[in-house]
Design a protein around this motif. Structure first.
Motif, short mmCIF file in Angstrom:
data_model
loop_
_atom_site.label_atom_id
_atom_site.label_comp_id
_atom_site.label_asym_id
_atom_site.label_seq_id
_atom_site.Cartn_x
_atom_site.Cartn_y
_atom_site.Cartn_z
N ALA A 1 32.39 15.13 -18.51
CA ALA A 1 31.39 16.20 -18.64
C ALA A 1 32.05 17.55 -18.41
N SER A 2 31.50 18.57 -19.07
CA SER A 2 31.94 19.93 -18.79
C SER A 2 31.46 20.32 -17.40
N ASP A 3 32.09 21.34 -16.87
CA ASP A 3 31.70 21.87 -15.56
C ASP A 3 30.20 22.21 -15.54
N ARG A 4 29.76 22.89 -16.60
CA ARG A 4 28.36 23.33 -16.67
C ARG A 4 27.40 22.14 -16.70
N LYS A 5 27.74 21.16 -17.56
CA LYS A 5 26.86 19.99 -17.71
C LYS A 5 26.80 19.20 -16.40
N MET A 6 27.95 19.10 -15.74
CA MET A 6 27.99 18.36 -14.48
C MET A 6 27.02 18.98 -13.48
N ASP B 1 36.26 23.55 -17.41
CA ASP B 1 36.90 22.42 -16.76
C ASP B 1 36.22 21.13 -17.23
N VAL B 2 36.98 20.04 -17.15
CA VAL B 2 36.45 18.73 -17.56
C VAL B 2 36.47 17.80 -16.35
N HIS B 3 35.34 17.15 -16.11
CA HIS B 3 35.22 16.27 -14.95
C HIS B 3 34.91 14.84 -15.38
N ILE B 4 35.30 13.89 -14.53
CA ILE B 4 34.93 12.48 -14.76
C ILE B 4 33.75 12.19 -13.85
N VAL B 5 32.56 12.10 -14.45
CA VAL B 5 31.33 11.99 -13.64
C VAL B 5 30.82 10.55 -13.55
N GLY C 1 32.36 14.70 -9.57
CA GLY C 1 33.46 13.82 -9.96
C GLY C 1 34.75 14.60 -10.10
N PRO C 2 35.88 13.89 -10.05
CA PRO C 2 37.18 14.55 -10.12
C PRO C 2 37.36 15.37 -11.39
N LYS C 3 38.09 16.47 -11.24
CA LYS C 3 38.43 17.32 -12.38
C LYS C 3 39.70 16.80 -13.03
N ILE C 4 39.76 16.82 -14.36
CA ILE C 4 41.02 16.49 -15.05
C ILE C 4 41.87 17.77 -15.06
N ARG C 5 42.89 17.79 -14.24
CA ARG C 5 43.75 18.97 -14.18
C ARG C 5 44.62 19.07 -15.43
#
Lengths: 380, 155
Positions: free
Chosen positions: A212-217, A3-7, A224-228
């Protein structure tokens, strides 16, 4: 796939800033985004950036530090910001990178854009004849739409009125004073049926997001919100686009309709799942058409929804909660990122005074020349 | 009053009398047949699809030149209220007058963008029957009248 998040999210207020270059505003936004995430520039593994009229986006590098980071300049017309996000999203989703930046900034001269026919592959006479104007195109597009779907001119005014009301509550907006409906309706006619207050203006500003990737976050202890989903689509035959000396009689879908459909499918969501909406409002009519093109209502239902307040903050489908392009202006390179920035603020409960209560899913769509649209759907 | 149409323009042939003092904004946009203007478009050889203007350059070989229909209906319209920036080459300063533009559907062929000649912007509406005419666009420094194609309400 991760998953990709906006951190992290940062913005330089939109508007007119005579003492600052476009680049200054881009660098400012990056620093804000890094600070928001609590990370250093040297942590960034990749960057995508865009500017239309303020020079090369990678000119931020000497200002931020020459770390050797891979930086790719994105140029995709009015959807430059949306395309930069999509690129960053792919870069992390592919597993290639964990942490990156997308940035956009711009600074346009005052007044309507003027276009050179040659750059668009069009004959010189088309420009000389005074038919190559974005303002005319938007006016003719909404004129036909209103005729086909029985929408009255006051609805155009109500859209602008809402935009300035929301802008008044938004620190990054340019127009921060409410404007009354009568003033909007009676302001100078630019291109019938659109008056001065129904058009956004080219402007200045910068916006930046840290992805950021899920893991890095989790590793960094961030949130932060996930980019769906994110999607960009270009025009197909029969789409009514700017700078067209002729059109086919057989009409086709708009690039927004196909980008929207793709983004919903990828996210596994539909229009009724969306809590807060940012859609392209180059002028009032664009917001009306984009309500339907993004699936939020059927063609022709807009007038009643708008009159009933459904699109205001507190309504069933709050649209352009920061005042959109009408209140923020349109610095092309930053505009699509501004929409996502606003959704991040909404989903993180930081949109003080303009917050959509309990918002979990945010939708943004940027559209523009030469006929392309970019959609991003976020989940809190 | 704006976009007043002029009398029948010069024919394609070099008839001294009526050729003097007029020229089209660009060559190849229209021709005058029996005193009436005809827009010049193209038809794609592969599938008969219409194009306007007639494609030039690399695509030109794919099209046959055709005269487009001279009558149609107004598909959409607006009024240009302020003087556009360059590359607009029409009248400037006090000589500038707001002008109407629109898209005109030529049945079975194509929808073309065009100036619309009218004395009354409020009379414009979608579906209005229109016919092709020529409109004075500006005067060159030597007094030559530059003409542009346009549509006006069909009587």
């Amino acid at each position: 796939m991760t998953d990709v998040h906006i951190v992290g999210a940062g913005i330089h207020p939109f508007g007119r800033h005579d003492d600052k270059s476009g680049l200054d505003q881009g660098v400012f936004a990056v620093h804000e985004a890094l600070a928001d995430a609590g990370i250093a520039w040297s942590d960034i593994q990749f960057a995508f950036g865009g500017s239309s009229a303020a020079g090369n986006a990678d000119a931020v590098l000497p200002r931020l530090g020459l770390t050797g980071v891979q930086f790719i300049n994105v140029a995709n017309g009015c959807a430059t910001g949306g395309s930069a996000i999509l690129s960053g999203y792919w870069a992390i989703k592919s597993g290639e990178f964990d942490l990156g930046l997308v940035v956009g900034f711009d600074k346009h001269p005052r007044g309507a854009f003027n276009a050179d026919p040659e750059e668009w592959g069009l004959p010189a006479w088309y420009g000389e004849a005074g038919m190559m104007l974005t303002t005319q195109f938007f006016a003719m597009k909404i004129q036909r739409y209103m005729g086909l779907h029985g929408i009255g001119v006051e609805t155009l005014g109500l859209i602008a009125e809402k935009a300035f009301q929301n802008g008044a509550k938004t620190p990054h907006a340019w127009r921060r004073e409410p404007v009354g409906l009568n003033t909007i309706m009676n302001s100078d006619m630019v291109s019938d049926p659109l008056t001065k207050f129904m058009f956004c203006a080219p402007a200045e500003g910068g916006a930046a997001l840290i992805l950021a990737s899920d893991r890095k976050m989790r590793e960094l202890g961030l949130a932060g919100p996930k980019i769906r989903s994110a999607a960009v689509r270009t025009r197909v035959n029969g789409s009514f686009e700017v700078f067209s000396p002729s059109l086919e009689i057989e009409r086709g879908p708009s690039p927004t309709e196909i980008a929207s459909k793709a983004a919903y499918e990828l996210a596994g969501l539909g229009p009724t799942d969306i809590d807060v909406i940012q859609i392209q409002d180059t002028e009032s009519g664009a917001e009306i058409m984009h309500m339907a093109e993004n699936g939020f209502c059927a063609h022709g239902e807009q007038e009643k929804l708008i009159r009933d307040g459904a699109t205001r903050i507190g309504g069933a489908m709050p649209i352009n909660t920061d005042g959109g392009c009408l209140a923020c202006g349109e610095p092309v390179g930053a505009s699509g990122l501004r929409q996502v920035y606003e959704n991040v603020q909404q989903l993180r409960g930081r949109a003080d005074g303009r917050g959509v209560e309990g918002a979990r899913i945010g939708y943004s769509q940027v559209y523009g020349a030469p006929g392309l649209s970019a959609v991003a759907i976020l989940e809190a | 009053m704006t976009n007043n149409k002029m009398g029948p323009p010069a024919s394609g042939g070099p008839t001294e009398e009526n050729q003097v003092g007029q020229r089209p904004l660009a060559e190849g946009l229209y021709r005058v047949v029996d005193g009436a203007p005809r827009l010049l478009g193209g038809r794609r050889k592969s599938d008969g699809k219409y194009a306007f203007p007639l494609p030039q350059g690399g695509d030109a070989a794919l099209y046959d030149p055709v005269e487009l229909a001279s009558e149609g209906t107004l598909w959409s319209y607006t009024v240009q209220r302020f003087r556009p920036k360059t590359p607009y080459a029409g009248p400037d300063g006090a000589a500038f007058r707001p002008y109407a533009v629109g898209y005109v559907e030529l049945p079975g062929q194509i929808i073309v963008e065009s100036h619309i000649a009218t004395d009354d912007f409020n009379a414009l509406k979608i579906g209005l029957p229109v016919r092709l005419t020529l409109i004075p666009f500006r005067q060159d420094p030597d007094g030559t009248q530059v003409m542009i194609y346009g549509f006006e309400a069909a009587a």
